[in-house]
Design a protein around this motif. Structure first.
Motif, PDB file in Angstrom:
ATOM      1  N   MET A 192       0.833  -1.188   0.000  1.00 45.50           N
ATOM      2  CA  MET A 192       0.000   0.000   0.000  1.00 45.50           C
ATOM      3  C   MET A 192       0.877   1.251   0.000  1.00 45.50           C
ATOM      4  O   MET A 192       1.979   1.256   0.550  1.00 45.50           O
ATOM      5  N   THR A 193       0.392   2.318  -0.629  1.00 44.53           N
ATOM      6  CA  THR A 193       1.141   3.567  -0.731  1.00 44.53           C
ATOM      7  C   THR A 193       0.320   4.695  -0.109  1.00 44.53           C
ATOM      8  O   THR A 193      -0.921   4.641  -0.088  1.00 44.53           O
ATOM      9  N   PRO A 194       0.988   5.744   0.405  1.00 45.21           N
ATOM     10  CA  PRO A 194       0.242   6.845   1.018  1.00 45.21           C
ATOM     11  C   PRO A 194      -0.441   7.724  -0.025  1.00 45.21           C
ATOM     12  O   PRO A 194       0.104   7.984  -1.100  1.00 45.21           O
ATOM     13  N   CYS A 195      -1.626   8.160   0.304  1.00 45.86           N
ATOM     14  CA  CYS A 195      -2.342   9.106  -0.548  1.00 45.86           C
ATOM     15  C   CYS A 195      -1.619  10.446  -0.508  1.00 45.86           C
ATOM     16  O   CYS A 195      -1.262  10.931   0.572  1.00 45.86           O
ATOM     17  N   PRO A 196      -1.355  11.071  -1.667  1.00 45.25           N
ATOM     18  CA  PRO A 196      -0.640  12.355  -1.657  1.00 45.25           C
ATOM     19  C   PRO A 196      -1.437  13.483  -1.026  1.00 45.25           C
ATOM     20  O   PRO A 196      -0.865  14.520  -0.662  1.00 45.25           O
ATOM     21  N   VAL A 197      -2.730  13.289  -0.838  1.00 45.37           N
ATOM     22  CA  VAL A 197      -3.561  14.353  -0.262  1.00 45.37           C
ATOM     23  C   VAL A 197      -3.714  14.184   1.241  1.00 45.37           C
ATOM     24  O   VAL A 197      -3.403  15.085   2.018  1.00 45.37           O
ATOM     25  N   CYS A 198      -4.211  12.992   1.660  1.00 47.30           N
ATOM     26  CA  CYS A 198      -4.481  12.801   3.086  1.00 47.30           C
ATOM     27  C   CYS A 198      -3.462  11.909   3.783  1.00 47.30           C
ATOM     28  O   CYS A 198      -3.526  11.707   4.985  1.00 47.30           O
ATOM     29  N   ARG A 199      -2.536  11.337   2.987  1.00 45.75           N
ATOM     30  CA  ARG A 199      -1.453  10.493   3.501  1.00 45.75           C
ATOM     31  C   ARG A 199      -1.958   9.154   4.054  1.00 45.75           C
ATOM     32  O   ARG A 199      -1.194   8.385   4.604  1.00 45.75           O
ATOM     33  N   ALA A 200      -3.224   8.862   3.907  1.00 48.92           N
ATOM     34  CA  ALA A 200      -3.723   7.547   4.304  1.00 48.92           C
ATOM     35  C   ALA A 200      -3.238   6.513   3.295  1.00 48.92           C
ATOM     36  O   ALA A 200      -3.036   6.815   2.110  1.00 48.92           O
ATOM     37  N   LEU A 201      -3.052   5.292   3.774  1.00 49.40           N
ATOM     38  CA  LEU A 201      -2.561   4.239   2.890  1.00 49.40           C
ATOM     39  C   LEU A 201      -3.676   3.772   1.962  1.00 49.40           C
ATOM     40  O   LEU A 201      -4.844   3.630   2.363  1.00 49.40           O
ATOM     41  N   ARG A 202      -3.302   3.527   0.715  1.00 55.17           N
ATOM     42  CA  ARG A 202      -4.259   3.042  -0.263  1.00 55.17           C
ATOM     43  C   ARG A 202      -3.594   1.964  -1.109  1.00 55.17           C
ATOM     44  O   ARG A 202      -2.370   1.932  -1.259  1.00 55.17           O
ATOM     45  N   CYS A 203      -4.422   1.108  -1.676  1.00 56.06           N
ATOM     46  CA  CYS A 203      -3.903   0.014  -2.496  1.00 56.06           C
ATOM     47  C   CYS A 203      -3.969   0.419  -3.964  1.00 56.06           C
ATOM     48  O   CYS A 203      -5.023   0.864  -4.444  1.00 56.06           O
ATOM     49  N   PRO A 204      -2.857   0.246  -4.699  1.00 59.58           N
ATOM     50  CA  PRO A 204      -2.871   0.623  -6.115  1.00 59.58           C
ATOM     51  C   PRO A 204      -3.505  -0.436  -7.017  1.00 59.58           C
ATOM     52  O   PRO A 204      -3.609  -0.232  -8.231  1.00 59.58           O
ATOM     53  N   ASN A 205      -3.945  -1.534  -6.463  1.00 57.67           N
ATOM     54  CA  ASN A 205      -4.537  -2.587  -7.278  1.00 57.67           C
ATOM     55  C   ASN A 205      -5.936  -2.160  -7.724  1.00 57.67           C
ATOM     56  O   ASN A 205      -6.818  -1.931  -6.887  1.00 57.67           O
ATOM     57  N   PRO A 206      -6.198  -2.067  -9.019  1.00 57.95           N
ATOM     58  CA  PRO A 206      -7.530  -1.656  -9.496  1.00 57.95           C
ATOM     59  C   PRO A 206      -8.629  -2.608  -9.057  1.00 57.95           C
ATOM     60  O   PRO A 206      -9.806  -2.213  -8.995  1.00 57.95           O
ATOM     61  N   ALA A 207      -8.289  -3.855  -8.764  1.00 55.64           N
ATOM     62  CA  ALA A 207      -9.305  -4.823  -8.366  1.00 55.64           C
ATOM     63  C   ALA A 207      -9.789  -4.599  -6.940  1.00 55.64           C
ATOM     64  O   ALA A 207     -10.823  -5.142  -6.547  1.00 55.64           O
TER      65      ALA A 207
END
Length: 220
Positions: A192-207
């Motif tokens: 998971m990578t941090p969101c550039p806006v809120c810095r929360a972790l997000r998954c880059p997998n489109p699924a």
């Protein structure tokens, strides 16, 4: 005498007197050979040798050891004399020309010791200046055997502790490595990578479910 012969019989303890300089070299495990004029009996092979520092120093030994063995002998005042300093098992008796190549061998007979044990404290004794092989007085022999046994028991206890620690280490659970400690994985096992806006972790997998930015969710 056959240099490769061994004696499986009862172990003996013979005392051998050598100059203090040479006794020191044995005690610090620089050498395992004693140079003597005559060979011991076959019964001595497999037995033990108490290395006794004699009363007489040999000043010529220090420069000889420095030249041929690259060993610096301590000052005479620091060398023990008239004392048993080490015990070793007699493994080989050699005579010229049937002898191992070693700068420590000067002959004519070489006593090659195995498992040399320096005594924690030298045991004082009156060395025999006549006989090559002699028997320690009973009180000295008892003190030497006690010191030798104490060293061997301490070595055995230390070895057992190491083995127990090694066994425990092999059976210990595997700790998370740097990758596991740093990376946060999604349920899909992608990092998971941090969101550039809120810095929360997000998954880059489109699924995976799309990320909803926390800051965007607070906007009217």
């Amino acid at each position: 005498m056959n240099a490769c012969a061994t004696n499986p019989g009862r172990a003996l303890l013979l005392a051998v007197t050598v100059p203090p300089e040479w006794a020191w070299a044995v005690a610090v495990r620089n050498t395992v050979v004693l140079n003597v004029p005559v060979a011991p009996s076959d019964a001595a092979l497999g037995g033990y040798v108490a290395v006794c520092a004699g009363a007489e120093h040999e000043p010529a030994l220090a420069p000889w050891l420095a030249t041929w063995c690259a060993v610096e002998v301590p000052p005479t005042a620091e060398l023990r004399a008239c004392a048993v300093v080490a015990v070793g098992q007699l493994e080989v008796v050699s005579q010229y020309p049937d002898c191992p190549q070693s700068p420590w061998y000067a002959g004519p007979v070489g006593l090659w010791l195995g498992d040399v044990v320096p005594l924690p404290e030298a045991v004082p004794c009156e060395p025999d200046s006549v006989s090559t092989y002699w028997t320690l007085p009973e009180d000295v022999r008892s003190a030497v055997r006690a010191a030798y046994s104490a060293v061997k028991q301490a070595d055995a206890a230390r070895r057992k502790l190491y083995e127990e620690r090694a066994a425990a280490a092999l059976n210990a659970p595997t700790l998370p490595g740097l990758r596991e400690r740093v990376l946060k994985l999604c349920t899909c096992r992608r990092a998971m990578t941090p969101c550039p806006v809120c810095r929360a972790l997000r998954c880059p997998n489109p699924a995976c479910p799309p990320h909803t930015c926390a800051q965007e969710g607070r906007q009217p």
